[in-house]
Design an enzyme around this catalytic site. Structure first.
Site, PDB file in Angstrom:
ATOM      1  N   CYS A   1      -6.903   8.431  -0.775  1.00 14.02           N
ATOM      2  CA  CYS A   1      -7.515   9.503  -1.508  1.00 14.02           C
ATOM      3  C   CYS A   1      -7.395  11.083  -1.059  1.00 14.02           C
ATOM      4  O   CYS A   1      -6.563  11.362   0.002  1.00 14.02           O
ATOM      5  CB  CYS A   1      -9.145   9.087  -1.716  1.00 14.02           C
ATOM      6  SG  CYS A   1     -10.080   9.376  -0.212  1.00 14.02           S
ATOM      7  N   ARG A   2      -8.249  11.658  -1.114  1.00 11.10           N
ATOM      8  CA  ARG A   2      -8.184  13.043  -0.814  1.00 11.10           C
ATOM      9  C   ARG A   2      -8.611  13.285   0.621  1.00 11.10           C
ATOM     10  O   ARG A   2      -7.879  13.808   1.449  1.00 11.10           O
ATOM     11  CB  ARG A   2      -9.174  14.094  -1.462  1.00 11.10           C
ATOM     12  CG  ARG A   2      -9.194  15.557  -1.217  1.00 11.10           C
ATOM     13  CD  ARG A   2     -10.112  16.467  -1.804  1.00 11.10           C
ATOM     14  NE  ARG A   2     -11.558  16.191  -1.187  1.00 11.10           N
ATOM     15  CZ  ARG A   2     -11.890  16.825  -0.210  1.00 11.10           C
ATOM     16  NH1 ARG A   2     -11.227  17.653   0.397  1.00 11.10           N
ATOM     17  NH2 ARG A   2     -13.181  16.428   0.133  1.00 11.10           N
TER      18      ARG A   2
END
Length: 122
Positions: A71-72
């Site tokens: 993810c980020r």
């Protein structure tokens, strides 16, 4: 030796680069960000299944396979790995630091947005 958090192995950027270079069938790497985040830059060849869609796809996922989530920042992917472990998946890992830590090649656009979980196994 890889670090573990809440029983989930945390992978480094170098380990992720190794997986992408080797292009092996496993682990299956899945980006769990939102579509717009994915379009703005993602790991080449890595499919997207937004985190909120994982519960609807988990029944079709192969528990015998190994998975790495991205993810980020590493938080949503960690939570996804924890969720899948609760669902009976034993080989789930997290990319620690997420896309914020990534310093390698990027792909842009909707390269591979998963619509049917069977796409992961072709």
């Amino acid at each position: 030796m890889a670090r573990s958090e809440d029983g989930i192995v945390q992978l480094s950027t170098e380990e992720m680069k190794s997986f992408l270079i080797n292009k092996a069938d496993e682990p299956i790497i899945i980006d769990v960000r939102e579509v717009e985040e994915y379009e703005n830059g993602h790991l080449p060849g890595v499919p997207l299944i937004p985190m909120n869609e994982i519960p609807s796809m988990v029944a079709g996922m192969d528990q015998s396979k190994s998975y790495v989530f991205v993810c980020r920042s590493g938080r949503r992917s960690q939570n996804t790995a924890l969720y899948l472990r609760e669902q009976g998946f034993s080989n789930v890992r997290n990319y620690e630091g997420g896309m914020l830590a990534w310093d390698g090649e990027l792909e842009y656009g909707q390269e591979w947005v998963v619509k049917d979980v069977e796409e992961l196994y072709k």
